[in-house]
Design an enzyme around this catalytic site. Structure first.
Site, PDB file in Angstrom:
ATOM      1  N   GLN A 160       0.838  -1.203   0.000  1.00 21.01           N
ATOM      2  CA  GLN A 160       0.000   0.000   0.000  1.00 21.01           C
ATOM      3  C   GLN A 160       0.871   1.250   0.000  1.00 21.01           C
ATOM      4  O   GLN A 160       1.589   1.490   0.962  1.00 21.01           O
ATOM      5  CB  GLN A 160      -0.880   0.006   1.248  1.00 21.01           C
ATOM      6  CG  GLN A 160      -1.775   1.214   1.370  1.00 21.01           C
ATOM      7  CD  GLN A 160      -2.481   1.283   2.717  1.00 21.01           C
ATOM      8  OE1 GLN A 160      -1.845   1.106   3.751  1.00 21.01           O
ATOM      9  NE2 GLN A 160      -3.776   1.518   2.706  1.00 21.01           N
ATOM     10  N   GLY A 161       0.812   2.041  -1.053  1.00 20.93           N
ATOM     11  CA  GLY A 161       1.596   3.271  -1.137  1.00 20.93           C
ATOM     12  C   GLY A 161       0.711   4.481  -0.914  1.00 20.93           C
ATOM     13  O   GLY A 161       0.438   5.235  -1.858  1.00 20.93           O
ATOM     14  N   SER A 210       0.874   6.479   2.494  1.00 19.15           N
ATOM     15  CA  SER A 210       1.545   7.472   3.355  1.00 19.15           C
ATOM     16  C   SER A 210       2.770   8.073   2.680  1.00 19.15           C
ATOM     17  O   SER A 210       3.476   7.404   1.937  1.00 19.15           O
ATOM     18  CB  SER A 210       1.989   6.829   4.668  1.00 19.15           C
ATOM     19  OG  SER A 210       0.898   6.240   5.308  1.00 19.15           O
ATOM     20  N   SER A 249       4.521  -1.200   4.039  1.00 18.15           N
ATOM     21  CA  SER A 249       4.722  -2.581   4.497  1.00 18.15           C
ATOM     22  C   SER A 249       4.793  -3.513   3.290  1.00 18.15           C
ATOM     23  O   SER A 249       3.997  -3.362   2.360  1.00 18.15           O
ATOM     24  CB  SER A 249       3.565  -3.032   5.395  1.00 18.15           C
ATOM     25  OG  SER A 249       3.291  -2.096   6.385  1.00 18.15           O
ATOM     26  N   GLU A 293     -10.152  -1.695   5.101  1.00 22.58           N
ATOM     27  CA  GLU A 293      -8.986  -1.850   5.978  1.00 22.58           C
ATOM     28  C   GLU A 293      -9.394  -1.711   7.450  1.00 22.58           C
ATOM     29  O   GLU A 293      -8.850  -2.376   8.318  1.00 22.58           O
ATOM     30  CB  GLU A 293      -7.924  -0.799   5.604  1.00 22.58           C
ATOM     31  CG  GLU A 293      -6.575  -1.067   6.246  1.00 22.58           C
ATOM     32  CD  GLU A 293      -5.486  -0.112   5.769  1.00 22.58           C
ATOM     33  OE1 GLU A 293      -5.791   0.833   5.015  1.00 22.58           O
ATOM     34  OE2 GLU A 293      -4.335  -0.308   6.174  1.00 22.58           O
TER      35      GLU A 293
HETATM   36  C1  LIG Z   1       2.591  -1.119  11.505  1.00 27.51           C
HETATM   37  C2  LIG Z   1       2.333  -0.037  10.491  1.00 27.51           C
HETATM   38  C3  LIG Z   1       2.158  -0.367   9.161  1.00 27.51           C
HETATM   39  C4  LIG Z   1       1.937   0.631   8.211  1.00 27.51           C
HETATM   40  N1  LIG Z   1       1.839   0.255   6.899  1.00 27.51           N
HETATM   41  C5  LIG Z   1       1.611   1.188   5.968  1.00 27.51           C
HETATM   42  C6  LIG Z   1       1.535   0.813   4.593  1.00 27.51           C
HETATM   43  O1  LIG Z   1       1.691  -0.362   4.238  1.00 27.51           O
HETATM   44  N2  LIG Z   1       1.296   1.768   3.680  1.00 27.51           N
HETATM   45  C7  LIG Z   1       1.120   3.070   4.019  1.00 27.51           C
HETATM   46  O2  LIG Z   1       0.841   3.863   3.131  1.00 27.51           O
HETATM   47  N3  LIG Z   1       1.230   3.482   5.310  1.00 27.51           N
HETATM   48  C8  LIG Z   1       1.473   2.565   6.288  1.00 27.51           C
HETATM   49  N4  LIG Z   1       1.599   2.948   7.611  1.00 27.51           N
HETATM   50  C9  LIG Z   1       1.582   4.381   7.933  1.00 27.51           C
HETATM   51  C10 LIG Z   1       0.336   4.830   8.688  1.00 27.51           C
HETATM   52  O3  LIG Z   1      -0.789   4.813   7.857  1.00 27.51           O
HETATM   53  C11 LIG Z   1       0.659   6.240   9.238  1.00 27.51           C
HETATM   54  O4  LIG Z   1       1.727   6.090  10.163  1.00 27.51           O
HETATM   55  C12 LIG Z   1      -0.537   6.856   9.943  1.00 27.51           C
HETATM   56  O5  LIG Z   1      -1.539   7.198   9.011  1.00 27.51           O
HETATM   57  C13 LIG Z   1      -0.144   8.097  10.756  1.00 27.51           C
HETATM   58  O6  LIG Z   1       0.521   9.029   9.967  1.00 27.51           O
HETATM   59  P1  LIG Z   1       1.926   9.643  10.406  1.00 27.51           P
HETATM   60  O7  LIG Z   1       2.821   8.525  10.820  1.00 27.51           O
HETATM   61  O8  LIG Z   1       2.362  10.568   9.323  1.00 27.51           O
HETATM   62  O9  LIG Z   1       1.615  10.482  11.746  1.00 27.51           O
HETATM   63  P2  LIG Z   1       1.142  11.986  11.821  1.00 27.51           P
HETATM   64  O10 LIG Z   1       0.063  12.210  10.820  1.00 27.51           O
HETATM   65  O11 LIG Z   1       2.334  12.861  11.786  1.00 27.51           O
HETATM   66  O12 LIG Z   1       0.498  12.025  13.257  1.00 27.51           O
HETATM   67  C14 LIG Z   1       1.275  12.192  14.446  1.00 27.51           C
HETATM   68  C15 LIG Z   1       0.310  12.252  15.629  1.00 27.51           C
HETATM   69  O13 LIG Z   1      -0.578  13.398  15.507  1.00 27.51           O
HETATM   70  C16 LIG Z   1      -1.926  12.973  15.591  1.00 27.51           C
HETATM   71  N5  LIG Z   1      -2.749  13.789  14.697  1.00 27.51           N
HETATM   72  C17 LIG Z   1      -2.455  14.153  13.426  1.00 27.51           C
HETATM   73  N6  LIG Z   1      -3.465  14.877  12.904  1.00 27.51           N
HETATM   74  C18 LIG Z   1      -4.428  14.950  13.858  1.00 27.51           C
HETATM   75  C19 LIG Z   1      -5.727  15.548  13.928  1.00 27.51           C
HETATM   76  N7  LIG Z   1      -6.250  16.207  12.891  1.00 27.51           N
HETATM   77  N8  LIG Z   1      -6.440  15.410  15.075  1.00 27.51           N
HETATM   78  C20 LIG Z   1      -5.933  14.721  16.139  1.00 27.51           C
HETATM   79  N9  LIG Z   1      -4.717  14.144  16.141  1.00 27.51           N
HETATM   80  C21 LIG Z   1      -3.974  14.242  15.020  1.00 27.51           C
HETATM   81  C22 LIG Z   1      -1.907  11.532  15.106  1.00 27.51           C
HETATM   82  O14 LIG Z   1      -3.020  10.812  15.563  1.00 27.51           O
HETATM   83  C23 LIG Z   1      -0.602  11.026  15.709  1.00 27.51           C
HETATM   84  O15 LIG Z   1      -0.772  10.653  17.066  1.00 27.51           O
HETATM   85  C24 LIG Z   1       1.853   2.000   8.588  1.00 27.51           C
HETATM   86  C25 LIG Z   1       2.029   2.349   9.938  1.00 27.51           C
HETATM   87  C26 LIG Z   1       2.276   1.349  10.886  1.00 27.51           C
HETATM   88  C27 LIG Z   1       2.488   1.760  12.323  1.00 27.51           C
END
Ligand SMILES: Cc1cc2nc3c(=O)[nH]c(=O)nc-3n(C[C@H](O)[C@H](O)[C@H](O)COP(=O)(O)OP(=O)(O)OC[C@H]3O[C@@H](n4cnc5c(N)ncnc54)[C@H](O)[C@@H]3O)c2cc1C
Length: 400
Positions: free
Chosen positions: A128-129, A131, A163, A246
């Site tokens: 999944q691309g 993020s 992932s 999902e």
């Molecule tokens: C095990 C695992 C597998 C993953 N696999 C994939 C994958 O295969 N493909 C893929 O595309 N992505 C994948 N991801 C990424 C995942 O989708 C993102 O990590 C997730 O969407 C959070 O984005 P971020 O890490 O940029 O955090 P950020 O968006 O930077 O968030 C940081 C913190 O701020 C909080 N926050 C942000 N905005 C708000 C808001 N508006 N209101 C309240 N709180 C807020 C968040 O909840 C979080 O606690 C994976 C992540 C994990 C942990």
């Protein structure tokens, strides 16, 4: 949907349980978490076995190699797979549980024919691309560009936390096809073959030293326009279909497995003794475990609703976010209690005496990451507040 079990559905359960009882032990345990080629072979090999036995693609039509099972049979399937402790879906997660389902709902006939049978039989692995470094929770902020050049899109950008990228054949990928459009308006959902020129996959080791994630750099990657799913610039709507699968149904078997985990906690509590009494003699612990078991039953009722919705309308409803939020919350509380139960042994990364410290600790780590993957719990709360409860929308940050 009528959730009472018919004699045919009971037969489906009995046959599946009998098949799993003989095949799961024969297939053996998974290989080392660090050997990804072996893991792909193990996970897809099990998928192949399910397919050959007629138990793969339970929710997909027979013409694409699926089983076209009733909603009740699907629930039975999730329950029996979890009860038998069958091999985890692993690298097949994206293809089977949200990439494939999205193509089934939104794809062209050619896309369905090309991919669904191969996903079901374990021949195709997907990643999944979605993020990007500045587009995680704020997913619609994605910056990866796709510019039209004849019958191809030329893609440039940077994905992160992908992932299984290093073992995948295809990627469900979000790109910006109209940079001048509104934030949610110029996005498209593409099928990207992972062997195209210009794709650079760089693994990101996790805290546990595992290489499940990668960063994916895209430089002038040429993707045929025929790989567009849905309409150009309508990708945000398609994305919401993917995310509902999902969040609403993808973790169904994991939720049932959590019930088995609670049973393991009870077994462990009976082994831990102090001053002549076992941990299980402690009424407060029994009450806490009892509450968790009850909550897991409620969670399963919510999954039933998501499966029914997907059966009736093709896609789980917006309540998928509530399922995801509740699941991760119970998962974290359960595994935290398990680690607490073990006392000092709980922080060991290997088994202490005959207590399952390694397993409990690994599940707790997993629970932490589940509250981030597929959209963080905070984001699910926003969706529940705004789209289910109709509350006032969160104010947007000041653009200045
Ligand atoms: C095990 C695992 C597998 C993953 N696999 C994939 C994958 O295969 N493909 C893929 O595309 N992505 C994948 N991801 C990424 C995942 O989708 C993102 O990590 C997730 O969407 C959070 O984005 P971020 O890490 O940029 O955090 P950020 O968006 O930077 O968030 C940081 C913190 O701020 C909080 N926050 C942000 N905005 C708000 C808001 N508006 N209101 C309240 N709180 C807020 C968040 O909840 C979080 O606690 C994976 C992540 C994990 C942990």
């Amino acid at each position: 949907m009528d959730l009472r079990t018919t004699p045919e559905e009971q037969k489906f359960r009995d046959d599946l349980a009998a098949w799993l009882a003989s095949e799961v032990p024969a297939y053996g345990p998974p290989p080392s978490t660090h050997d990804w080629d072996a893991r792909r072979a193990y996970d897809t090999g099990w998928q192949r076995k399910l397919f050959e036995a007629g138990y793969a693609g339970i929710n997909w039509p027979k013409e694409y190699g699926g089983l076209d099972a009733s909603g009740v049979e699907q629930l039975i399937y999730f329950e029996e797979i979890a009860k038998a402790n069958a091999p985890y879906i692993g690298v097949n997660f994206v293809g089977m549980l949200h990439g494939g389902p999205t193509i089934m709902v939104e794809g062209t006939e050619a896309q369905k024919a090309a991919h669904i049978p191969r996903i079901i039989s374990g021949e195709e692995v997907w990643c999944q691309g979605f993020s990007e470094p500045v587009a995680g929770s704020d997913l619609a902020n994605l910056q990866t560009r796709a510019e039209r050049d004849g019958d191809h899109y030329v893609v440039n950008g940077h994905k992160i936390w992908t992932s299984f990228a290093h073992v995948a054949d295809y990627c469900e990928m979000l790109v910006r096809t109209d940079p001048d459009s509104s934030k949610h308006g110029g996005i498209s959902w593409l099928i990207m073959p992972m062997d195209l020129d210009g794709i650079d996959i760089r693994p990101l080791p996790t805290l546990e030293g595992e290489g499940e994630f990668s960063e994916v750099f895209l430089e002038d990657v040429r993707i045929p326009v025929s790989n567009l799913v849905g309409k150009e610039n309508d990708g945000w709507r398609v994305t919401n279909v993917t995310l509902r699968f999902e969040r609403g149904t993808a973790f169904a078997s994991d939720m049932i497995q959590l019930q088995a985990f609670v049973a393991k906690m009870v077994e462990t509590a009976k082994k831990i003794t102090s001053d002549g009494a076992t941990a299980w003699d402690d009424k407060a612990l029994r009450r806490e475990i009892g509450h968790l078991s009850g909550e897991l039953e409620s969670l399963w009722a919510m999954v039933k609703l998501s499966v029914c919705e997907a059966k009736e309308t093709g896609v789980p409803g917006v309540g998928a976010s509530a399922v995801k939020l509740y699941y991760t919350d119970i998962f974290q509380r359960t595994t935290e209690l398990a680690v607490r139960l073990l006392g000092r042994a709980g922080i060991s990364r290997s088994d202490v005496m005959d207590l399952p410290a390694q397993h409990f600790f690994a599940r707790h780590f997993n629970a932490i990451s589940t509250a981030i993957a597929a959209g963080t719990s905070q984001i699910q709360k926003n969706i529940i507040g705004e789209r289910i409860l109709g509350q006032v929308k969160e104010p947007k940050p000041n653009p200045a």
